[in-house]
Design a protein around this motif. Structure first.
Motif, PDB file in Angstrom:
ATOM      1  N   PHE A 140       2.119   8.741   1.422  1.00  0.00           N
ATOM      2  CA  PHE A 140       2.970   7.676   1.973  1.00  0.00           C
ATOM      3  C   PHE A 140       4.466   7.956   1.800  1.00  0.00           C
ATOM      4  O   PHE A 140       5.296   7.225   2.319  1.00  0.00           O
ATOM      5  CB  PHE A 140       2.579   6.328   1.321  1.00  0.00           C
ATOM      6  CG  PHE A 140       1.147   5.983   1.600  1.00  0.00           C
ATOM      7  CD1 PHE A 140       0.783   5.358   2.778  1.00  0.00           C
ATOM      8  CD2 PHE A 140       0.131   6.332   0.697  1.00  0.00           C
ATOM      9  CE1 PHE A 140      -0.540   5.073   3.064  1.00  0.00           C
ATOM     10  CE2 PHE A 140      -1.199   6.053   0.968  1.00  0.00           C
ATOM     11  CZ  PHE A 140      -1.535   5.425   2.155  1.00  0.00           C
ATOM     12  N   ASP A 141       4.808   9.028   1.080  1.00  0.00           N
ATOM     13  CA  ASP A 141       6.206   9.377   0.809  1.00  0.00           C
ATOM     14  C   ASP A 141       6.925   9.870   2.066  1.00  0.00           C
ATOM     15  O   ASP A 141       6.293  10.300   3.028  1.00  0.00           O
ATOM     16  CB  ASP A 141       6.288  10.497  -0.243  1.00  0.00           C
ATOM     17  CG  ASP A 141       5.922  10.002  -1.630  1.00  0.00           C
ATOM     18  OD1 ASP A 141       5.736   8.778  -1.793  1.00  0.00           O
ATOM     19  OD2 ASP A 141       5.811  10.847  -2.533  1.00  0.00           O
ATOM     20  N   THR A 142       8.245   9.894   1.968  1.00  0.00           N
ATOM     21  CA  THR A 142       9.059  10.386   3.092  1.00  0.00           C
ATOM     22  C   THR A 142       8.775  11.846   3.401  1.00  0.00           C
ATOM     23  O   THR A 142       8.919  12.289   4.530  1.00  0.00           O
ATOM     24  CB  THR A 142      10.560  10.211   2.794  1.00  0.00           C
ATOM     25  OG1 THR A 142      10.829  10.787   1.522  1.00  0.00           O
ATOM     26  CG2 THR A 142      10.948   8.749   2.798  1.00  0.00           C
ATOM     27  N   ARG A 143       8.353  12.624   2.390  1.00  0.00           N
ATOM     28  CA  ARG A 143       8.099  14.048   2.622  1.00  0.00           C
ATOM     29  C   ARG A 143       6.788  14.304   3.366  1.00  0.00           C
ATOM     30  O   ARG A 143       6.530  15.412   3.824  1.00  0.00           O
ATOM     31  CB  ARG A 143       8.091  14.812   1.299  1.00  0.00           C
ATOM     32  CG  ARG A 143       9.468  14.999   0.684  1.00  0.00           C
ATOM     33  CD  ARG A 143       9.362  15.449  -0.743  1.00  0.00           C
ATOM     34  NE  ARG A 143       8.712  14.414  -1.555  1.00  0.00           N
ATOM     35  CZ  ARG A 143       8.243  14.594  -2.781  1.00  0.00           C
ATOM     36  NH1 ARG A 143       8.318  15.766  -3.333  1.00  0.00           N
ATOM     37  NH2 ARG A 143       7.700  13.600  -3.437  1.00  0.00           N
ATOM     38  N   VAL A 144       5.934  13.292   3.472  1.00  0.00           N
ATOM     39  CA  VAL A 144       4.656  13.485   4.169  1.00  0.00           C
ATOM     40  C   VAL A 144       4.619  12.555   5.401  1.00  0.00           C
ATOM     41  O   VAL A 144       5.148  12.886   6.446  1.00  0.00           O
ATOM     42  CB  VAL A 144       3.454  13.286   3.234  1.00  0.00           C
ATOM     43  CG1 VAL A 144       2.145  13.644   3.948  1.00  0.00           C
ATOM     44  CG2 VAL A 144       3.603  14.152   1.988  1.00  0.00           C
ATOM     45  N   SER A 145       4.032  11.371   5.277  1.00  0.00           N
ATOM     46  CA  SER A 145       3.930  10.504   6.464  1.00  0.00           C
ATOM     47  C   SER A 145       5.127   9.581   6.630  1.00  0.00           C
ATOM     48  O   SER A 145       5.350   9.061   7.727  1.00  0.00           O
ATOM     49  CB  SER A 145       2.663   9.650   6.375  1.00  0.00           C
ATOM     50  OG  SER A 145       2.830   8.638   5.385  1.00  0.00           O
ATOM     51  N   ALA A 146       5.868   9.329   5.544  1.00  0.00           N
ATOM     52  CA  ALA A 146       6.997   8.378   5.547  1.00  0.00           C
ATOM     53  C   ALA A 146       6.559   6.961   5.909  1.00  0.00           C
ATOM     54  O   ALA A 146       7.363   6.160   6.383  1.00  0.00           O
ATOM     55  CB  ALA A 146       8.111   8.847   6.462  1.00  0.00           C
ATOM     56  N   LEU A 147       5.278   6.646   5.661  1.00  0.00           N
ATOM     57  CA  LEU A 147       4.801   5.297   5.987  1.00  0.00           C
ATOM     58  C   LEU A 147       5.349   4.241   5.032  1.00  0.00           C
ATOM     59  O   LEU A 147       5.458   3.070   5.403  1.00  0.00           O
ATOM     60  CB  LEU A 147       3.262   5.258   5.936  1.00  0.00           C
ATOM     61  CG  LEU A 147       2.500   5.823   7.124  1.00  0.00           C
ATOM     62  CD1 LEU A 147       1.002   5.778   6.840  1.00  0.00           C
ATOM     63  CD2 LEU A 147       2.823   5.044   8.388  1.00  0.00           C
ATOM     64  N   GLY A 148       5.640   4.643   3.804  1.00  0.00           N
ATOM     65  CA  GLY A 148       6.059   3.637   2.829  1.00  0.00           C
ATOM     66  C   GLY A 148       4.908   2.696   2.527  1.00  0.00           C
ATOM     67  O   GLY A 148       3.790   3.149   2.266  1.00  0.00           O
ATOM     68  N   SER A 149       5.154   1.397   2.596  1.00  0.00           N
ATOM     69  CA  SER A 149       4.101   0.411   2.351  1.00  0.00           C
ATOM     70  C   SER A 149       4.020  -0.536   3.538  1.00  0.00           C
ATOM     71  O   SER A 149       4.614  -1.611   3.541  1.00  0.00           O
ATOM     72  CB  SER A 149       4.396  -0.367   1.066  1.00  0.00           C
ATOM     73  OG  SER A 149       3.316  -1.215   0.757  1.00  0.00           O
ATOM     74  N   PRO A 150       3.247  -0.149   4.571  1.00  0.00           N
ATOM     75  CA  PRO A 150       3.199  -0.955   5.797  1.00  0.00           C
ATOM     76  C   PRO A 150       2.485  -2.294   5.636  1.00  0.00           C
ATOM     77  O   PRO A 150       2.643  -3.179   6.470  1.00  0.00           O
ATOM     78  CB  PRO A 150       2.437  -0.068   6.784  1.00  0.00           C
ATOM     79  CG  PRO A 150       2.368   1.281   6.160  1.00  0.00           C
ATOM     80  CD  PRO A 150       2.458   1.065   4.684  1.00  0.00           C
ATOM     81  N   GLY A 151       1.629  -2.409   4.598  1.00  0.00           N
ATOM     82  CA  GLY A 151       0.931  -3.673   4.384  1.00  0.00           C
ATOM     83  C   GLY A 151      -0.326  -3.841   5.208  1.00  0.00           C
ATOM     84  O   GLY A 151      -0.880  -4.932   5.290  1.00  0.00           O
TER      85      GLY A 151
END
Ligand code: F3S
Length: 111
Positions: free
Chosen positions: A76-87
């Motif tokens: 979920f990190d910016t270095r991979v998917s950059a999804l963060g926490s979409p919920g």
């Protein structure tokens, strides 16, 4: 603390865990699925439905699968998917990438 999807899911992606997760915290990559460590509520329902027995609590990972706690988290990190926490994974859909460790995982031999 959260549940973690490990290597037996790679290239199988059965999907039963997604259907039973009450908080929609299991996200789909190209070759495997990833449990969001902050969105997971530790209910453990997904463990019993996975046909490949790929899901473990992060405190009970077999030594050979220990790196998958970071694999699930770092997806979920910016270095991979950059999804963060979409919920919620439903709105996100299939993400066209994998954690680097999963991306280079050897393809299983088929009969
Ligand atoms: Fe994978 Fe098991 Fe879910 S194979 S998609 S962790 S039900």
């Amino acid at each position: 603390m959260a549940y973690v999807i490990t290597s037996p899911c790679i290239d199988v992606k059965d999907g039963a865990c997604v259907k039973c997760c009450p908080v929609d915290c299991i996200y789909e990559g190209e070759r495997t699925l990833y449990i969001h460590p902050q969105e997971c509520i530790n209910c453990g329902v997904c463990v019993s439905v996975c046909p490949t027995e790929a899901i473990y609590h992060d405190e009970e990972l077999p030594p050979a699968e220990a790196s998958f706690a970071a694999v699930n988290r770092e997806f979920f990190d910016t270095r991979v998917s950059a999804l963060g926490s979409p919920g919620g994974a439903c709105e996100v859909g299939r993400v066209a990438c994998d954690h680097p460790e999963v991306a280079v995982w050897p393809v299983r031999a088929t009969n």
